[in-house]
Design an enzyme around this catalytic site. Structure first.
Site, PDB file in Angstrom:
ATOM      1  N   PRO A  73      88.247  61.565 103.423  1.00  0.00           N
ATOM      2  CA  PRO A  73      89.713  61.531 103.403  1.00  0.00           C
ATOM      3  C   PRO A  73      90.314  62.476 104.434  1.00  0.00           C
ATOM      4  O   PRO A  73      89.809  63.569 104.659  1.00  0.00           O
ATOM      5  CB  PRO A  73      90.063  61.987 101.978  1.00  0.00           C
ATOM      6  CG  PRO A  73      88.827  61.781 101.180  1.00  0.00           C
ATOM      7  CD  PRO A  73      87.686  61.959 102.124  1.00  0.00           C
ATOM      8  N   LYS A 124      91.507  69.755 104.649  1.00  0.00           N
ATOM      9  CA  LYS A 124      90.752  68.915 103.724  1.00  0.00           C
ATOM     10  C   LYS A 124      90.277  69.687 102.496  1.00  0.00           C
ATOM     11  O   LYS A 124      89.470  69.180 101.710  1.00  0.00           O
ATOM     12  CB  LYS A 124      89.563  68.278 104.454  1.00  0.00           C
ATOM     13  CG  LYS A 124      90.010  67.382 105.607  1.00  0.00           C
ATOM     14  CD  LYS A 124      88.847  66.707 106.294  1.00  0.00           C
ATOM     15  CE  LYS A 124      89.344  65.836 107.451  1.00  0.00           C
ATOM     16  NZ  LYS A 124      88.254  65.097 108.121  1.00  0.00           N
TER      17      LYS A 124
END
Length: 271
Positions: free
Chosen positions: A2, A52
């Site tokens: 992601p 992240k």
């Protein structure tokens, strides 16, 4: 893996659902069991993202930050309370909702000092209001590595992944192989501002859209992009397809173990 906007959306969702609530914390899988006992029954004070990295703050003594990095296969879901399904590393639950974490690269309990040590290794995050683009610029300006490699370096631009990397370089009409020390400060400032706009749009919409109004499917009379990542993009995963601007075939190569996409006609100049 992601990209940063996903982690910010998760932080916002966790905060909206659990902030100020006394929560049940458990590790059905058992790999976070000792830490879960320490947090169980405490109040969840909020969550925040930095690149992240996801940090969840609990009102517990000493170690009170759960640090999560999803990595390549990790998944965190928030929804109504349901029975445990699959290998759940961490479960956070109140009377109405549950958050389940599966397969993360990292899930660990940190003190304030340990969290600060993690953040010392993480670069500026374009989505955060406290980001310092000049800190990133100093690292870029003194490096002979390609700007494409530098944008993927999480110690420089936290949260930028393969999609945002490819798209901002296209939008800047910049050759991905341009060395960092060949960039002007003005070019870097434009790239950074574009990252801020695009990544914040990703947080708001839950998908990555990078094309200008004149290049949308409606404007061009073309079918919408079909991809599990969603969103309309210029070059990412469009190898061999015509560039939406000039019509030249989009190219793909490998750089640092990741696919790099670019238009050889629109991005042929060092700037």
């Amino acid at each position: 893996m992601p990209e940063g906007h996903v982690i910010h959306r998760l932080a916002d969702e966790l905060t909206a659902v659990f902030e100020g609530h006394e929560v049940s914390v458990s590790s059905p899988q058992g790999r976070f069991a000792v830490e879960s006992v320490h947090l169980d029954g405490t109040v969840l004070r909020g969550a925040e993202a930095w690149g992240k990295h996801l940090f969840i703050d609990f009102a517990a003594p000493e170690a009170h930050w759960v640090h999560i990095h999803l990595g390549l296969i990790g998944r965190l879901t928030v929804g109504p309370v349901t029975p445990v399904h699959g290998q759940v590393r961490l479960r956070i639950e109140n009377s109405t909702s549950v958050a389940d974490l599966r397969g993360p690269q990292w899930c660990r309990l940190l003190t304030d000092d340990e969290r600060r040590a993690v953040l010392a290794t993480v670069g500026a995050d374009p989505i955060r209001d406290d980001a310092d683009p000049e800190r990133a610029w100093r690292a870029v300006h003194r490096s002979s590595r390609s700007v494409a490699a530098l944008l993927m370096d999480q110690s420089i631009a936290a949260g930028v992944g393969n999609i945002y990397r490819a798209e901002v370089l296209f939008r800047a009409r910049l050759d991905p192989t341009t060395p960092g020390n060949r960039l002007s400060h003005a070019t870097w400032t434009r790239i950074w501002a574009d990252l801020v706009d695009l990544m914040r749009l990703g947080v708001a919409n839950g998908r990555i859209d990078t094309v200008a109004a004149e290049h949308t499917p409606e404007a061009m009379g073309r079918p919408p992009r079909v991809d599990r990542h969603g969103g309309e993009v210029y070059v990412y995963r469009r190898a061999g397809q015509p560039c939406l601007v000039c019509g030249a075939p989009v190219r793909q190569t490998d750089l640092g173990g990741r696919h790099l996409f670019w238009c050889p006609r629109c991005q042929r100049r060092h700037r």
